[in-house]
Design a protein around this motif. Structure first.
Motif, mmCIF file in Angstrom:
data_model
loop_
_atom_site.group_PDB
_atom_site.id
_atom_site.type_symbol
_atom_site.label_atom_id
_atom_site.label_comp_id
_atom_site.label_asym_id
_atom_site.label_seq_id
_atom_site.Cartn_x
_atom_site.Cartn_y
_atom_site.Cartn_z
ATOM 1 N N HIS A 122 0.840 -1.204 0.000
ATOM 2 C CA HIS A 122 0.000 0.000 0.000
ATOM 3 C C HIS A 122 0.873 1.252 0.000
ATOM 4 O O HIS A 122 0.605 2.203 -0.732
ATOM 5 C CB HIS A 122 -0.921 0.014 1.212
ATOM 6 C CG HIS A 122 -2.092 -0.897 1.099
ATOM 7 N ND1 HIS A 122 -3.215 -0.741 1.875
ATOM 8 C CD2 HIS A 122 -2.349 -1.974 0.318
ATOM 9 C CE1 HIS A 122 -4.105 -1.673 1.580
ATOM 10 N NE2 HIS A 122 -3.590 -2.438 0.636
ATOM 11 N N HIS A 176 -8.727 -2.096 8.618
ATOM 12 C CA HIS A 176 -9.194 -3.189 7.761
ATOM 13 C C HIS A 176 -9.182 -4.525 8.502
ATOM 14 O O HIS A 176 -9.740 -5.502 8.022
ATOM 15 C CB HIS A 176 -8.318 -3.304 6.511
ATOM 16 C CG HIS A 176 -8.354 -2.092 5.649
ATOM 17 N ND1 HIS A 176 -8.540 -2.175 4.287
ATOM 18 C CD2 HIS A 176 -8.241 -0.770 5.921
ATOM 19 C CE1 HIS A 176 -8.527 -0.957 3.772
ATOM 20 N NE2 HIS A 176 -8.343 -0.096 4.745
ATOM 21 N N THR A 184 -9.707 -5.415 3.345
ATOM 22 C CA THR A 184 -8.705 -5.790 2.353
ATOM 23 C C THR A 184 -8.790 -7.286 2.147
ATOM 24 O O THR A 184 -8.873 -8.056 3.108
ATOM 25 C CB THR A 184 -7.288 -5.396 2.815
ATOM 26 O OG1 THR A 184 -7.208 -3.963 2.835
ATOM 27 C CG2 THR A 184 -6.213 -5.933 1.872
ATOM 28 N N CYS A 233 -3.320 -8.222 -3.390
ATOM 29 C CA CYS A 233 -4.331 -7.686 -2.475
ATOM 30 C C CYS A 233 -5.194 -6.658 -3.202
ATOM 31 O O CYS A 233 -4.832 -6.147 -4.260
ATOM 32 C CB CYS A 233 -3.674 -7.041 -1.265
ATOM 33 S SG CYS A 233 -2.636 -5.613 -1.637
ATOM 34 N N SER A 248 -8.377 -3.589 -1.825
ATOM 35 C CA SER A 248 -9.143 -3.048 -0.699
ATOM 36 C C SER A 248 -10.450 -2.449 -1.179
ATOM 37 O O SER A 248 -10.556 -2.001 -2.323
ATOM 38 C CB SER A 248 -8.333 -1.966 0.029
ATOM 39 O OG SER A 248 -7.164 -2.506 0.584
#
Length: 170
Positions: A31, A54, A63, A75, A77
């Motif tokens: 991220h 999250h 996420t 991943c 989100s």
């Protein structure tokens, strides 16, 4: 899609990050890298603090992580930016918009359909929350999303960079 031996894994799963907390640090790092790539002000500590939200039991933010043979490979989100007062995320007409954010697939596993599967899992999760659309902002990967049914709703700037605000109906 290019199919290689690395793409043919029978042990593929997309699960909530809160069910795989051992991957928290890597996801926070991804991220942070993405924020820096987009020119957003970020620190790893800030990403970790936001990602902790999250990990709670609330449905949003969340996420999802992609695992191949229990190894973290990507991943995505889902967040609700309606609670922010900053102008970092463009306003939309929906009273409670869900935003797809931080889609990331490890370079070694790209072009295997994992990004598509993460997006599909995020859409499915959003449908469970009775959402009828998803939003995102994209600067570099607009074509990727358009090929998957997303439409450009408007153009704006985020951190001084031009971005396309995109939407897909669920």
């Amino acid at each position: 899609m290019i199919t290689t031996a690395r793409c043919q894994s029978p042990a593929f799963a997309v699960i909530p990050l809160q069910d795989a907390p051992q991957h928290f640090s890597q996801v926070a790092s991804w991220h942070h890298q993405e924020c820096e790539r987009q020119g957003l002000k970020s620190t790893l500590v800030l990403r970790q603090q936001r990602l902790m939200l999250h990990m709670q039991t609330a449905s949003i933010p969340t996420t999802l992580v992609a695992l191949v043979n229990q190894q973290l490979v990507g991943c995505v989100s889902l967040v609700d930016y309606t609670y922010r007062t900053s102008q970092r995320m463009p306003k939309v007409n929906s009273p409670s918009p869900l935003w797809l954010s931080n889609l990331y697939v490890d370079e070694v596993h790209r072009r295997c359909g994992i990004g598509n599967q993460l997006i599909d899992a995020a859409k499915q999760y959003a449908r469970l929350l009775n959402a009828d659309e998803l939003w995102l902002s994209a600067s570099d990967f607009t074509d990727y999303y358009q090929k998957r049914g997303w439409s450009i709703e408007r153009r704006t700037r985020l951190a001084g960079r031009p971005v396309n605000v995109m939407r897909v109906l669920l």
